[in-house]
Design a protein around this motif. Structure first.
Motif, PDB file in Angstrom:
ATOM      1  N   ARG A  47      35.812  33.428  32.040  1.00  0.00           N
ATOM      2  CA  ARG A  47      36.542  32.418  31.232  1.00  0.00           C
ATOM      3  C   ARG A  47      37.350  33.184  29.519  1.00  0.00           C
ATOM      4  O   ARG A  47      38.616  33.496  29.595  1.00  0.00           O
ATOM      5  CB  ARG A  47      36.955  30.901  30.957  1.00  0.00           C
ATOM      6  CG  ARG A  47      37.395  29.948  31.991  1.00  0.00           C
ATOM      7  CD  ARG A  47      38.532  30.530  32.938  1.00  0.00           C
ATOM      8  NE  ARG A  47      38.140  29.626  34.305  1.00  0.00           N
ATOM      9  CZ  ARG A  47      39.208  29.449  35.233  1.00  0.00           C
ATOM     10  NH1 ARG A  47      40.137  30.926  35.048  1.00  0.00           N
ATOM     11  NH2 ARG A  47      39.427  28.800  36.356  1.00  0.00           N
ATOM     12  N   VAL A  73      38.719  36.299  30.215  1.00  0.00           N
ATOM     13  CA  VAL A  73      40.304  36.464  30.432  1.00  0.00           C
ATOM     14  C   VAL A  73      41.736  36.218  29.660  1.00  0.00           C
ATOM     15  O   VAL A  73      42.309  36.106  28.873  1.00  0.00           O
ATOM     16  CB  VAL A  73      40.187  35.128  31.317  1.00  0.00           C
ATOM     17  CG1 VAL A  73      42.062  34.472  31.535  1.00  0.00           C
ATOM     18  CG2 VAL A  73      39.503  34.933  32.835  1.00  0.00           C
ATOM     19  N   ALA A 106      42.843  41.777  33.217  1.00  0.00           N
ATOM     20  CA  ALA A 106      43.512  40.029  33.583  1.00  0.00           C
ATOM     21  C   ALA A 106      43.034  40.432  34.838  1.00  0.00           C
ATOM     22  O   ALA A 106      42.990  38.528  34.880  1.00  0.00           O
ATOM     23  CB  ALA A 106      45.064  39.588  32.306  1.00  0.00           C
ATOM     24  N   SER A 107      43.791  40.746  35.688  1.00  0.00           N
ATOM     25  CA  SER A 107      43.845  40.232  37.419  1.00  0.00           C
ATOM     26  C   SER A 107      42.643  39.928  37.421  1.00  0.00           C
ATOM     27  O   SER A 107      42.507  39.354  38.281  1.00  0.00           O
ATOM     28  CB  SER A 107      44.843  41.708  37.704  1.00  0.00           C
ATOM     29  OG  SER A 107      45.846  41.262  37.569  1.00  0.00           O
ATOM     30  N   ASP A 139      41.408  36.709  36.618  1.00  0.00           N
ATOM     31  CA  ASP A 139      41.525  35.821  37.264  1.00  0.00           C
ATOM     32  C   ASP A 139      40.723  35.690  38.155  1.00  0.00           C
ATOM     33  O   ASP A 139      40.417  34.405  39.101  1.00  0.00           O
ATOM     34  CB  ASP A 139      42.953  35.251  37.433  1.00  0.00           C
ATOM     35  CG  ASP A 139      43.797  35.962  35.837  1.00  0.00           C
ATOM     36  OD1 ASP A 139      43.132  34.764  34.757  1.00  0.00           O
ATOM     37  OD2 ASP A 139      44.709  35.963  35.326  1.00  0.00           O
ATOM     38  N   GLU A 140      40.579  36.576  39.163  1.00  0.00           N
ATOM     39  CA  GLU A 140      40.536  36.533  40.779  1.00  0.00           C
ATOM     40  C   GLU A 140      38.925  36.042  40.781  1.00  0.00           C
ATOM     41  O   GLU A 140      38.926  35.510  41.002  1.00  0.00           O
ATOM     42  CB  GLU A 140      40.190  37.965  40.821  1.00  0.00           C
ATOM     43  CG  GLU A 140      40.205  38.277  42.950  1.00  0.00           C
ATOM     44  CD  GLU A 140      40.533  39.558  43.637  1.00  0.00           C
ATOM     45  OE1 GLU A 140      40.041  39.586  44.996  1.00  0.00           O
ATOM     46  OE2 GLU A 140      41.351  40.283  42.242  1.00  0.00           O
ATOM     47  N   ALA A 168      37.453  34.583  38.452  1.00  0.00           N
ATOM     48  CA  ALA A 168      37.308  32.540  38.003  1.00  0.00           C
ATOM     49  C   ALA A 168      37.289  32.093  39.125  1.00  0.00           C
ATOM     50  O   ALA A 168      37.036  31.321  39.497  1.00  0.00           O
ATOM     51  CB  ALA A 168      38.489  32.694  36.407  1.00  0.00           C
TER      52      ALA A 168
END
Length: 508
Positions: free
Chosen positions: A289, A292, A446-447, A450-451, A453
């Motif tokens: 996180r 991110v 960032a992608s 997120d994935e 996470a």
């Protein structure tokens, strides 16, 4: 005996004669009217007088004795004399002499020789006396001694023949009477013999019944002795077989208890490692996180991204190191699950053996019929407990399969996360080399973050599920422990029941 046999014939003959006397009285009246004799009334009165006395004797006396028979014979030959008197001077007077012979022959119904001789003597006296005193009363135109003698010879011949006939008839009747008496005696003897035979037969049947009773009693005693021997043999066989079964159950209970302790220890270690894995997932999630958030800051400012790219690279390396640290924990958890599966295999074997032993015990109880009812109840309880143990082990195996699948998923997620961290490291290196590609690289980071996470969150859920599964496994092991305790208690009850049944079999 001879006189008694002739009584019925003599009585019937006497009644026949008195009937003939009455008929002669009527005939005398008719002859007197026909001849017109003035003495007819007197003759008929005399005939009635001669008829009344014998008739009263015959009707009143049940037996016709010798005096009565002689009187009847003398009365009978008087009637032909009265007919001769009434037909004096009539052409038929000579023909009436044949009536003497007829009446003399009729006296055979009395079956009495003395009566015949008396009647023949009276006829001879009648002819001799009247041939001298009143010849016309005997022979028409008078008579002489030769003529009287001729009649006497004829009377003697007939009397002799009649005496022979009476003798033969008397002998025949007496013979028949003796035969009847002998037949009666034989029948009486036969009845007595039959009664004795029936009594003997009854006694024989009673003796046979007693013998059969003794035989049945001896057979019952023999069968009881054989049954006692068989019960003792069965008791010995049961003691040998069931003793082995009880020993096996006790040993299985001990093995189950030890396996339970080992499984509890393994489960405790798995739960501890699962908790550690969950904490690691939380730390990884927090770090992801943060990545991110950092990548968002890089997007807003290319310069900030360039300045912080080194920090992002370090952060990525730490995440990779953290995820790599999870791999040994996951492998240890997998080994723990495999060990638990092996223990469950042992429990399944114990349950199967318990089921087979309960089935054998039920067969032995069925052989014992009514004597093994208590043993059959214990065998059914053992069968039920073995079924419950098998069900519990199957449930634990399903939970362990779920844990194994969850572990595989976590391991895959960690591998993916490691790959993503390496991608991040590569991306940060590219940012340092070329600022022109920083925006694209930051977007990819960032992608990927997120994935990662999402995957870390899923892995965290899997770890929590693994914890729940381990809790369920612990509960199942608690149930298995209770079942093992119950098996041990039932084994002791079975041992006591077997000993009681064996004692009853030996005492019966």
């Amino acid at each position: 005996m001879s006189a008694a046999a002739l009584f019925p014939i003599r009585r019937a003959g006497a009644r026949l004669l008195v009937g003939a006397f009455a008929a002669n009285c009527i005939a005398l009246s008719a002859v007197g009217v026909m001849t017109g004799k003035a003495e007819t009334f007197s003759v008929v009165a005399i005939a009635l007088a001669l008829t009344v006395v014998p008739t009263l004797w015959v009707l009143r006396s049940p037996v016709v004795d010798a005096a009565q028979r002689t009187t009847l014979a003398l009365t009978a030959v008087c009637f032909p004399g009265m007919f001769l008197y009434l037909m004096n001077g009539h052409p038929w007077q000579m023909d009436m002499h044949m009536y003497f012979f007829s009446m003399l022959a009729g006296l055979t119904v009395l079956c009495d020789r003395r009566a015949l001789i008396a009647a023949a003597g009276l006829i001879a006296v009648h002819h001799l006396a009247l041939s001298v005193l009143a010849p016309d009363w005997v022979f028409a135109g008078g008579g002489d001694i030769p003529r009287v003698l001729l009649h006497a010879v004829i009377v003697v011949l007939q009397t002799g023949m009649l005496l022979w006939i009476v003798g033969q008839l008397s002998e025949f009747v007496n013979g028949k009477a003796e035969e009847a008496q002998r037949s009666l005696a034989l029948r009486v003897e036969a009845d007595v013999a039959r009664g004795e035979a029936e009594a003997s037969l009854k006694a024989l049947k009673i003796a046979q019944a007693e013998a059969e009773h003794h035989r049945v009693a001896e057979e019952s005693m023999r069968r009881a002795a054989e049954a006692a021997d068989r019960r003792r043999l069965v008791a010995d066989a049961l003691e040998a077989r069931l003793g082995a079964i009880v020993s096996d159950l006790n040993s299985m209970g001990v093995q189950l208890a030890s396996s339970k302790e080992e499984l509890v220890r393994l489960l405790s270690g798995a739960a501890l490692r699962s908790e550690q894995l969950r904490k690691s997932h939380r730390r990884a999630e927090q770090e992801v996180r943060a990545v991110v958030a950092d990548t968002g800051a890089l997007v807003s400012s290319i310069h900030a991204v360039g300045a912080n790219s080194g920090q992002a690279r370090d952060t990525a390396r730490e995440a990779a190191s953290a995820t790599q640290q999870l791999e040994p924990e996951i492998k240890a958890l997998g080994n723990t699950v495999d060990a638990a599966s092996q223990i469950l295999g042992i429990i399944s074997q114990v349950a199967a053996q318990s089921h087979m032993l309960s089935f054998n015990a039920a067969i032995e109880a069925a052989r014992q019929s009514g004597d093994g009812s208590g043993f059959l109840i214990v065998a059914n309880e053992m069968k039920l407990l073995s079924s419950q143990t098998a069900d519990a082990t199957r449930q634990i195996e399903r939970h362990l399969a779920d844990i194994r699948a969850a572990t595989a998923s976590v391991s895959s997620a960690i591998s993916d996360a490691t790959g993503k961290v390496h991608s991040i490291d590569t991306s940060t290196a590219g940012i340092a080399d070329a600022v022109s590609h920083q925006i694209r690289a930051t977007t990819e980071i960032a992608s990927a973050a997120d994935e990662m996470a999402v995957q870390i969150d899923a892995a965290s859920g899997d770890v929590e599920a693994l914890g729940r599964v381990l809790g369920e496994v612990a509960n199942a092991m608690q149930q298995a422990d209770q079942i093992a305790t119950s098996v041990s208690e039932r084994s002791n009850e079975l041992d006591q029941t077997v000993r009681s049944v064996l004692a009853e079999l030996r005492a019966a």
